[in-house]
Motif scaffolding. Structure first.
Motif, mmCIF file in Angstrom:
data_model
loop_
_atom_site.group_PDB
_atom_site.id
_atom_site.type_symbol
_atom_site.label_atom_id
_atom_site.label_comp_id
_atom_site.label_asym_id
_atom_site.label_seq_id
_atom_site.Cartn_x
_atom_site.Cartn_y
_atom_site.Cartn_z
ATOM 1 N N ALA A 348 1.045 -1.135 -0.038
ATOM 2 C CA ALA A 348 0.045 0.028 0.140
ATOM 3 C C ALA A 348 0.621 0.961 -0.442
ATOM 4 C CB ALA A 348 -1.058 -0.192 0.958
ATOM 5 N N GLY A 349 2.037 1.171 0.801
ATOM 6 C CA GLY A 349 2.551 2.779 0.519
ATOM 7 C C GLY A 349 2.850 3.054 2.015
ATOM 8 N N ARG A 350 4.151 3.984 1.779
ATOM 9 C CA ARG A 350 4.257 4.394 3.597
ATOM 10 C C ARG A 350 2.796 5.143 3.397
ATOM 11 N NH1 ARG A 350 7.145 -0.238 2.479
ATOM 12 N NH2 ARG A 350 9.335 0.493 3.259
ATOM 13 N N LYS A 351 3.461 6.356 2.675
ATOM 14 C CA LYS A 351 2.570 7.674 2.796
ATOM 15 C C LYS A 351 0.921 7.399 3.591
ATOM 16 C CE LYS A 351 1.571 12.110 1.177
ATOM 17 N NZ LYS A 351 2.413 12.869 0.217
ATOM 18 N N PHE A 352 0.514 6.534 2.051
ATOM 19 C CA PHE A 352 -1.279 6.267 2.052
ATOM 20 C C PHE A 352 -1.583 5.705 3.380
ATOM 21 C CE2 PHE A 352 -4.075 3.043 1.275
ATOM 22 C CZ PHE A 352 -5.139 3.418 0.856
ATOM 23 N N LEU A 353 -0.631 4.973 3.987
ATOM 24 C CA LEU A 353 -0.988 3.459 5.322
ATOM 25 C C LEU A 353 -0.815 5.283 6.659
ATOM 26 C CD1 LEU A 353 0.577 0.717 5.358
ATOM 27 C CD2 LEU A 353 -1.741 0.954 4.936
ATOM 28 N N LEU A 354 -0.008 6.091 6.305
ATOM 29 C CA LEU A 354 0.397 7.410 7.524
ATOM 30 C C LEU A 354 -1.729 7.570 7.305
ATOM 31 C CD1 LEU A 354 3.967 8.237 7.434
ATOM 32 C CD2 LEU A 354 2.388 7.462 8.813
ATOM 33 N N ILE A 355 -1.607 8.950 6.170
ATOM 34 C CA ILE A 355 -2.746 8.831 5.617
ATOM 35 C C ILE A 355 -4.261 8.475 6.782
ATOM 36 C CG2 ILE A 355 -4.403 10.018 4.097
ATOM 37 C CD1 ILE A 355 -1.595 10.901 2.734
ATOM 38 N N ILE A 356 -4.840 7.075 6.263
ATOM 39 C CA ILE A 356 -5.160 7.021 6.979
ATOM 40 C C ILE A 356 -5.419 5.513 8.262
ATOM 41 C CG2 ILE A 356 -6.559 4.516 6.284
ATOM 42 C CD1 ILE A 356 -7.297 5.967 3.746
ATOM 43 N N SER A 357 -3.732 6.058 8.195
ATOM 44 C CA SER A 357 -3.455 5.916 10.117
ATOM 45 C C SER A 357 -4.629 6.991 10.967
ATOM 46 C CB SER A 357 -2.521 5.632 10.764
ATOM 47 O OG SER A 357 -2.584 5.079 11.916
ATOM 48 N N ALA A 358 -3.873 8.244 11.067
ATOM 49 C CA ALA A 358 -4.518 9.366 10.555
ATOM 50 C C ALA A 358 -5.657 9.576 10.679
ATOM 51 C CB ALA A 358 -2.887 10.147 10.736
ATOM 52 N N ALA A 359 -6.363 9.739 9.937
ATOM 53 C CA ALA A 359 -7.835 9.555 9.193
ATOM 54 C C ALA A 359 -8.806 8.791 11.008
ATOM 55 C CB ALA A 359 -8.060 9.622 7.659
ATOM 56 N N ALA A 360 -8.520 7.816 10.776
ATOM 57 C CA ALA A 360 -8.828 6.786 11.716
ATOM 58 C C ALA A 360 -9.268 7.788 12.672
ATOM 59 C CB ALA A 360 -8.471 5.678 11.290
ATOM 60 N N MET A 361 -7.794 7.602 13.032
ATOM 61 C CA MET A 361 -7.430 7.961 14.879
ATOM 62 C C MET A 361 -8.261 9.346 15.189
ATOM 63 S SD MET A 361 -3.864 7.399 15.714
ATOM 64 C CE MET A 361 -3.126 8.036 14.710
ATOM 65 N N ILE A 362 -8.435 9.808 14.228
ATOM 66 C CA ILE A 362 -9.094 11.443 14.352
ATOM 67 C C ILE A 362 -10.505 11.236 14.407
ATOM 68 C CG2 ILE A 362 -10.461 13.230 13.214
ATOM 69 C CD1 ILE A 362 -7.624 14.068 11.773
ATOM 70 N N VAL A 363 -11.145 10.375 13.994
ATOM 71 C CA VAL A 363 -12.826 9.392 14.043
ATOM 72 C C VAL A 363 -12.619 9.078 15.093
ATOM 73 C CG1 VAL A 363 -14.609 8.772 13.007
ATOM 74 C CG2 VAL A 363 -12.753 9.589 11.640
ATOM 75 N N SER A 364 -12.176 8.069 16.069
ATOM 76 C CA SER A 364 -12.067 6.968 17.174
ATOM 77 C C SER A 364 -12.108 8.910 18.285
ATOM 78 C CB SER A 364 -10.883 6.226 16.781
ATOM 79 O OG SER A 364 -10.009 6.107 16.816
ATOM 80 N N LEU A 365 -10.974 9.030 18.072
ATOM 81 C CA LEU A 365 -10.833 9.610 19.618
ATOM 82 C C LEU A 365 -11.786 10.876 19.426
ATOM 83 C CD1 LEU A 365 -6.819 10.765 18.720
ATOM 84 C CD2 LEU A 365 -7.665 8.790 20.771
ATOM 85 N N VAL A 366 -12.623 11.035 18.473
ATOM 86 C CA VAL A 366 -13.662 12.442 18.286
ATOM 87 C C VAL A 366 -14.277 11.870 18.702
ATOM 88 C CG1 VAL A 366 -14.760 13.680 17.413
ATOM 89 C CG2 VAL A 366 -12.738 13.953 16.954
ATOM 90 N N SER A 367 -14.653 10.266 18.557
ATOM 91 C CA SER A 367 -15.656 10.103 18.913
ATOM 92 C C SER A 367 -15.516 8.807 20.753
ATOM 93 C CB SER A 367 -15.949 8.581 18.122
ATOM 94 O OG SER A 367 -16.334 8.216 16.860
ATOM 95 N N LEU A 368 -14.769 9.050 21.047
ATOM 96 C CA LEU A 368 -14.671 8.510 22.546
ATOM 97 C C LEU A 368 -14.770 9.963 23.241
ATOM 98 C CD1 LEU A 368 -13.708 6.251 23.819
ATOM 99 C CD2 LEU A 368 -11.785 7.182 23.796
ATOM 100 N N GLY A 369 -14.687 11.107 22.614
ATOM 101 C CA GLY A 369 -14.460 12.368 23.563
ATOM 102 C C GLY A 369 -15.735 12.685 23.497
ATOM 103 N N VAL A 370 -16.592 12.519 22.272
ATOM 104 C CA VAL A 370 -18.185 12.304 22.222
ATOM 105 C C VAL A 370 -18.683 11.417 23.817
ATOM 106 C CG1 VAL A 370 -20.226 12.055 21.854
ATOM 107 C CG2 VAL A 370 -18.332 13.263 19.746
ATOM 108 N N PHE A 371 -18.092 10.603 24.074
ATOM 109 C CA PHE A 371 -18.789 9.474 24.733
ATOM 110 C C PHE A 371 -18.473 9.881 26.176
ATOM 111 C CE2 PHE A 371 -18.506 6.731 27.588
ATOM 112 C CZ PHE A 371 -19.279 5.715 28.065
ATOM 113 N N PHE A 372 -17.402 10.394 26.789
ATOM 114 C CA PHE A 372 -17.157 10.714 28.302
ATOM 115 C C PHE A 372 -17.854 12.120 28.087
ATOM 116 C CE2 PHE A 372 -14.210 7.634 27.717
ATOM 117 C CZ PHE A 372 -13.988 6.684 28.957
#
Length: 511
Positions: A348-372
């Motif tokens: 997949a390539g390093r840059k592509f995986l970094l972008i996917i990783s960062a984007a998915a972490m944003i969604v999950s962390l915001v959702s976790l914050g919403v819960f609390f």
């Protein structure tokens, strides 16, 4: 890294590049690929066993990282018969002190692998690692716990340098990548090991005894391993180096071409060794700043704070699942995602995986914050699924991108002669940030609430995403010359004049 642990990948790749013959050098010495393999494939069984022996050290590392989550709950709640109970501040030190020890252990490991050998260093780590667990088991106060954790951290720092370097130097080219990626996988298996036993053991002392068991297995396995051929050659022990190489490659394999290559590479490495002062050159400084930024974003994503305090997070969330079951599920996801990432990395390539990783972490962390946030301001009984879902996405996305890739790219961005200096600086930056984030996690949480912490991490990941898109280069499949040229450097690696034949200059060295 646990994931900070991931220093592991850097050293493995660095060793790989130093040990893998290039076509140009083979041509200079009149060798062909047929000469190198001698019409026979290197033996694999001995390499698998040696890699298992070394990566057991990674499992020991993982148990030290994972231990603080279940043990922290027991120590702060005083739910056992022990009279020892930690305050919130003391628990922060208990969790984060491993990183502090690793910060010191990394440079020590770098000195040791060159002084007493790769295998020698791994064996020397055992009594300290086992001793750290012994101190924790018999701890009568917070100071003893802290000493035990710092010593464990020091051992993990040494382990992160020595084990991947050892594996990279004995592994044959056909399986080197797979064996090298095993270190990170064993780290997360070690974390899962601590979570699983932590779910059934209601004593932090007994849990420490269980976590000490892998160190015994590690020592026994390493006793029967051989030293790295590259290290033996560097010390002028040619006969022992040949015997070790023959052991790793099998009795019927012609090791002479590979031994000649190792000798040549060692000579070139000594001739071109760089220092910290060389890092100020523009074509080295630019990739160094990118490497440091990736380390910063890796730790400021909050991964170590989350891993060290996983059970506390689930206990506070009020989810329907027990915090033990939730921790095990998250640990299992981390293992599977890390295994998947090792397969996906070169496709997949390093840059592509970094972008996917960062984007998915944003969604999950915001959702976790919403819960609390909702938990603090209303009823969240219908949202018991949200914390574990968010954390599963967060752990999986980190494991496929920001866990391993900053270490891989750090190795790829630098030529071999500056990798040691640049790698040391990046590694110290990583462990320092890991300590800071883990130590201040609970203090920040009290200041801006739990939801504020996760939104803060999510905001940093948003900046991280923009950085990946706009600044980080793609290094997959690029040669050393191409990567150096990206930053305005010379298009050929600096080599002694006697090796600058047309064939060697035109031949591209693959990473």
């Amino acid at each position: 890294m646990p994931v900070s642990s991931s220093l592991t990948t850097t050293q493995a790749l660095g060793a790989t590049q130093q040990a893998t013959p290039t076509a140009g050098k083979m041509a200079e010495q009149g060798m062909s690929s047929a000469d190198l393999v001698n019409n026979a494939r290197p033996a694999r069984a001995t390499q698998y066993i040696a890699a298992l022996s070394a990566t057991m050290g990674a499992l020991c590392f993982g148990t030290a990282l994972g231990y603080s989550s279940p043990a922290g709950i027991l120590l702060t709640s005083n739910s056992t018969d022990s009279s020892l109970q930690l305050t919130t501040v003391e628990n922060s030190w208990f969790s984060s002190s491993v990183n502090l020890g690793a910060l010191v252990g990394g440079p020590i490991g770098g000195l040791c692998i060159n002084a007493i050998g790769r295998r020698g260093t791994l064996l020397a780590v055992f009594p300290f690692f086992f001793g750290s667990w012994t101190i924790i088991v018999f701890a009568q106060n917070f100071a003893m716990l802290l000493v035990g954790r710092i010593i464990a951290g020091l051992c993990t720092g040494v382990m992160c340098i020595s084990a991947p370097t050892y594996i990279g130097e004995f592994a044959s080219a056909d399986i080197r990548g797979m064996l090298g990626s095993g270190f990170q996988l064993m780290v997360v298996i070690g974390i899962l090991y601590a979570y699983v036993f932590g779910a059934f053991i209601n004593s932090w002392q007994i849990l420490a005894v269980v976590c000490a068991v892998p160190t015994l297995i590690f020592c026994v396995l390493m006793v029967f391993s051989k030293e790295s051929p590259s290290y033996l050659l560097s010390k002028g022990k040619d006969k022992e180096a040949q015997e070790a190489m023959q052991y790793f490659r099998g009795p019927d394999y012609n090791i002479q071409p590979e031994m000649q290559m190792l000798k040549q590479i060692l000579e070139d490495s000594k001739a071109n060794k760089a220092s910290f002062s060389d890092l100020k050159q523009a074509y080295i400084l630019k990739p160094l700043l990118i490497a440091l930024a990736l380390m910063l974003f890796q730790q400021l994503s909050g991964i170590n704070a989350v891993i060290f305090n996983l059970k506390t997070i689930f206990a506070d969330s009020g989810t329907d699942l027990s915090d033990d079951v939730s921790s095990i599920i998250v640990g299992l996801v981390q293992v599977l995602a890390t295994a998947f990432a090792s397969v996906l990395m070169d496709k997949a390539g390093r840059k592509f995986l970094l972008i996917i990783s960062a984007a998915a972490m944003i969604v999950s962390l915001v959702s976790l914050g919403v819960f609390f946030y909702l938990k603090d301001n209303g009823d969240v009984s219908a949202l018991g699924w949200l914390p574990i879902t968010s954390l599963i996405i967060y752990i999986a996305s980190f494991s496929i991108g920001y866990g391993p890739i900053p270490w891989i790219m750090m190795s790829e961005l630098f030529s071999a002669n500056v990798r040691e200096a640049a790698g040391s600086l990046s590694t110290m930056t990583n462990w320092t940030l890991a300590f800071i984030v883990t130590y201040f996690f609970e203090s920040i949480q009290e200041a801006i609430h739990e939801y504020g912490v996760y939104w803060l991490f999510g905001g940093i990941c948003a900046v991280n995403l923009a950085f990946c898109v706009l600044v980080v280069p793609e290094t997959k499949g690029k040669t050393l010359q191409e990567i150096t040229a990206l930053f305005g450097g010379p298009t050929t690696s600096p080599t002694p004049a006697r090796h600058s034949s047309p064939s060697s200059v035109s031949e591209k060295q693959k990473w």
